[in-house]
Design an enzyme around this catalytic site. Structure first.
Site, PDB file in Angstrom:
ATOM      1  N   GLY A  81      42.966  41.403  34.643  1.00  0.00           N
ATOM      2  CA  GLY A  81      43.163  41.954  35.983  1.00  0.00           C
ATOM      3  C   GLY A  81      43.052  40.888  37.065  1.00  0.00           C
ATOM      4  NE  ARG A 145      44.297  44.652  31.896  1.00  0.00           N
ATOM      5  CZ  ARG A 145      43.127  44.299  32.429  1.00  0.00           C
ATOM      6  NH1 ARG A 145      42.279  43.595  31.722  1.00  0.00           N
ATOM      7  NH2 ARG A 145      42.814  44.663  33.653  1.00  0.00           N
ATOM      8  CG  ASP A 175      34.085  40.839  28.830  1.00  0.00           C
ATOM      9  OD1 ASP A 175      35.127  41.056  29.453  1.00  0.00           O
ATOM     10  OD2 ASP A 175      33.433  41.754  28.293  1.00  0.00           O
ATOM     11  CG  ASP A 176      37.908  41.648  25.945  1.00  0.00           C
ATOM     12  OD1 ASP A 176      36.839  41.549  25.310  1.00  0.00           O
ATOM     13  OD2 ASP A 176      38.513  42.730  26.109  1.00  0.00           O
ATOM     14  CE  LYS A 202      39.825  38.102  35.271  1.00  0.00           C
ATOM     15  NZ  LYS A 202      40.840  38.987  34.691  1.00  0.00           N
ATOM     16  CB  THR A 203      36.090  40.199  35.784  1.00  0.00           C
ATOM     17  OG1 THR A 203      36.266  41.603  35.991  1.00  0.00           O
ATOM     18  CG2 THR A 203      34.635  39.944  35.437  1.00  0.00           C
ATOM     19  CG  ASP A 205      35.480  45.221  36.433  1.00  0.00           C
ATOM     20  OD1 ASP A 205      36.106  45.398  37.493  1.00  0.00           O
ATOM     21  OD2 ASP A 205      35.818  45.731  35.356  1.00  0.00           O
ATOM     22  CE1 TYR A 426      45.270  48.285  39.674  1.00  0.00           C
ATOM     23  CE2 TYR A 426      44.917  50.518  40.458  1.00  0.00           C
ATOM     24  CZ  TYR A 426      45.074  49.632  39.415  1.00  0.00           C
ATOM     25  OH  TYR A 426      45.010  50.064  38.114  1.00  0.00           O
TER      26      TYR A 426
END
Ligand code: FBP
Length: 553
Positions: A81, A145, A175-176, A202-203, A205, A426
């Site tokens: 994302g 992704r 993380d993924d 990065k994220t 979240d 978004y």
């Protein structure tokens, strides 16, 4: 190209680097620290990563650059994302790479890891890079992704690397994606391909953090953007005095975004998924908890309020998770077609009633019909319920309305309850990065190149001491395997980076817990306003309340 006056100004902004990276490439030296071990399952992780496990932590210091000169061809990938600041990671990487040797090359692989697998890339030039400095978005090369996990994908990636004589790959992801970076680093090392892999955290979240990584980039800007909007809504609520606003905010697994927004805006209610799970709260208990605030405020003549709901909340409600698991079973394989063939919703409901346990049907039965239908209509390609699409802001406002109707009937509530619904996600993921994210991201990219130049692989670019001014930030690197443990994924044991959930004994949650009862009944809102890019440092350069509290500031 037409650009806004703000973008014009931001293109000229010079991001701040940590003190030890400021003296110029020739004066960046490296200091090796202690060997590392993974956070858990050490033997298993060590066995899976024989070439990259257990390496030393490293810190950059001012001193003579002792790296071996060599022409570098680096590939960079944006993964997952969008998060504000991704462009600056690439700009920092590019600047360090070109400052080291103007013949070095930076390639951008397009649309996520698939770009590496399919060999779809573009070469960056000064002109290209300059158009993206300090801008939001991932549109410079796009994101995706795709996971590189099959043997065929690894081989294709190695072939692409060979086609371009790549010396290193930088993966900018969560993380993924960084788990993937570690696996790719191990693959390249095991096959002696001489290609290094470096990750960047990065994220929006905020769930990629630990003792080493103080925060993921994008969290600062996204939460500032959401908090601005929430503050504006609070002020509208306090002006009109007639609506209760239910605001869902992104954060697929953890509730860090909701918590940070609450700390910034002091709403009447903020749900924290991790607490709901720890207390094993039911939907009915959560609805009662919100209804108490509505009723208490109504008793004081305030028929308005603001409630923040984290995106991932329903998965933390134990009875709801069980319901979802049963629905996934109920519609497995051919049964989806059978279900879809039933002509009316009543017949579908009978099918559902016969297929669920009594307890799960009771949970299903109290849901508003719109949400019931969503659970059966919105399904992912594997046939599973798409939990992130559930409109939990509407779910909770309807459950609260039902509770209030009951209270009205028994004479314990006599207010008016008019809900409004919002979902912020978004809106914040591609905002112009705040000064913090612009500086942090540029530093992460610049630092990633120094890790490459010094020959490291399987490392995460690490910038720490982030609650202090940038000149006091510390640049270095940490083996990704240090953050890993073994988790069960799709029926298999997998090495993965441990996701950071909100810690209920951590300082940010404790602060929130100590104040929320007052916020629930008072109108003690804070209006953060828009992100400021120019002006006094305490308005422009401060990062999150979460980080300040974690650092005891
Ligand atoms: P990452 O974990 O890849 O950074 O993405 C997080 C996120 O922004 C979540 O907050 C949200 O649930 C999800 O992406 C939405 O994904 P999509 O862009 O595919 O709709």
């Amino acid at each position: 190209m037409n650009i806004s006056p703000l973008q014009k100004q931001r293109l000229q902004y010079t991001p701040k680097l940590p003190g030890m990276l400021r003296a110029g490439i020739a004066e960046i030296s490296v200091k090796e620290g202690e060997p590392t071990t993974s956070v858990a399952d050490q033997e298993k992780i060590a066995a899976l990563f024989p070439n990259t496990y257990g390496k030393n932590e490293i810190t950059f210091v001012k001193g003579t650059n002792t790296s071996t000169p060599k022409k570098q061809v680096v590939g960079v990938i944006l993964s997952g994302g969008q998060a504000p600041g991704g462009h600056n990671v690439i700009c920092g990487l590019y600047d360090a790479l070109k400052a080291t040797n103007k013949d070095n090359v930076l390639l951008g692989f397009k649309n996520g890891p698939a770009g590496l697998v399919n060999d779809d890339c573009v070469e960056f030039t000064d002109e290209f890079i300059d158009a993206y400095r300090n801008t939001g978005g991932f549109d410079i090369i796009g994101s995706g992704r795709t996971k590189i996990e099959t043997e065929a994908q690894f081989e294709a990636s190695a072939k692409t690397a060979k086609n371009h004589d790549l010396t290193a790959v930088v993966i900018i992801g969560g993380d993924d994606s960084n788990t993937n970076a570690a696996v790719l680093a191990e693959y390249f090392a095991a096959h002696d391909l001489g290609i290094q892999v470096i990750g960047c955290p990065k994220t929006i979240d905020g769930d990629l953090k630990n003792d080493d990584i103080e925060c993921s980039f994008g969290f600062d800007t996204a939460t500032k953007t959401f908090a601005e909007l929430i503050g504006n809504i609070e002020r509208d609520a306090n002006s009109a005095k007639k609506y209760w606003h239910f605001i869902k905010v992104m954060g697929r697994s953890a509730s860090h975004v909701a918590l940070e927004c609450a700390l910034k805006t002091q709403p009447n209610i903020c749900l924290i998924g991790e607490e709901v799970a720890a207390k094993k709260m039911s939907l009915s208990q959560i609805a009662d908890y919100i209804a108490d605030s509505v009723a208490d405020r109504a008793a004081k003549g305030m028929n308005f309020g603001v409630a923040i709901i984290p995106e991932g909340i329903v998965e933390f409600v134990p009875e709801f998770s069980t319901l979802i698991a049963e629905i996934n079973e109920l519609l497995a394989g051919e049964k989806t077609a059978q279900f879809n063939a039933l002509p009316t919703w009543d017949e579908k409901k009978t099918f559902i009633k016969n297929g669920l346990t009594t307890d799960s049907y009771a949970v299903f039965d109290i849901l508003p019909e719109g949400i019931q239908k969503q659970l059966f209509l919105e399904r992912d390609p594997h046939g599973n319920v798409q939990v992130s699409l559930i409109e939990s802001e509407k779910l909770f406002s309807e459950l609260v309305a039902n509770k209030l109707a009951q209270r009205k009937a028994n004479g314990t509530y006599n207010g008016s309850f008019k809900p409004q619904h919002h979902f912020f996600g978004y809106e914040g993921r591609c905002a112009f990065p705040s000064n913090f994210d612009a500086d942090y991201c540029y530093s992460l990219g610049y630092n990633a190149f120094m890790l490459i130049q010094y020959g490291y692989t399987g490392y995460l670019s690490k910038i720490s001491n982030l609650s202090k001014p940038a000149d006091q930030w510390v640049a270095g690197g940490m083996p990704i395997t240090k953050m890993m443990n073994i988790e069960r994924r799709n029926g298999e044991d997998k090495p993965v980076i441990r996701k950071a959930l909100v810690e209920l004994d951590g300082k940010p949650f404790k602060y929130f817990e100590a104040h929320r009862d007052t916020w629930a009944v008072e109108t003690d809102y804070i209006y953060p306003g828009a992100i400021q890019y120019y002006g006094p440092s305490d308005v422009c350069d401060q990062t999150t309340v979460t980080l300040a509290l974690e650092k005891g500031e």
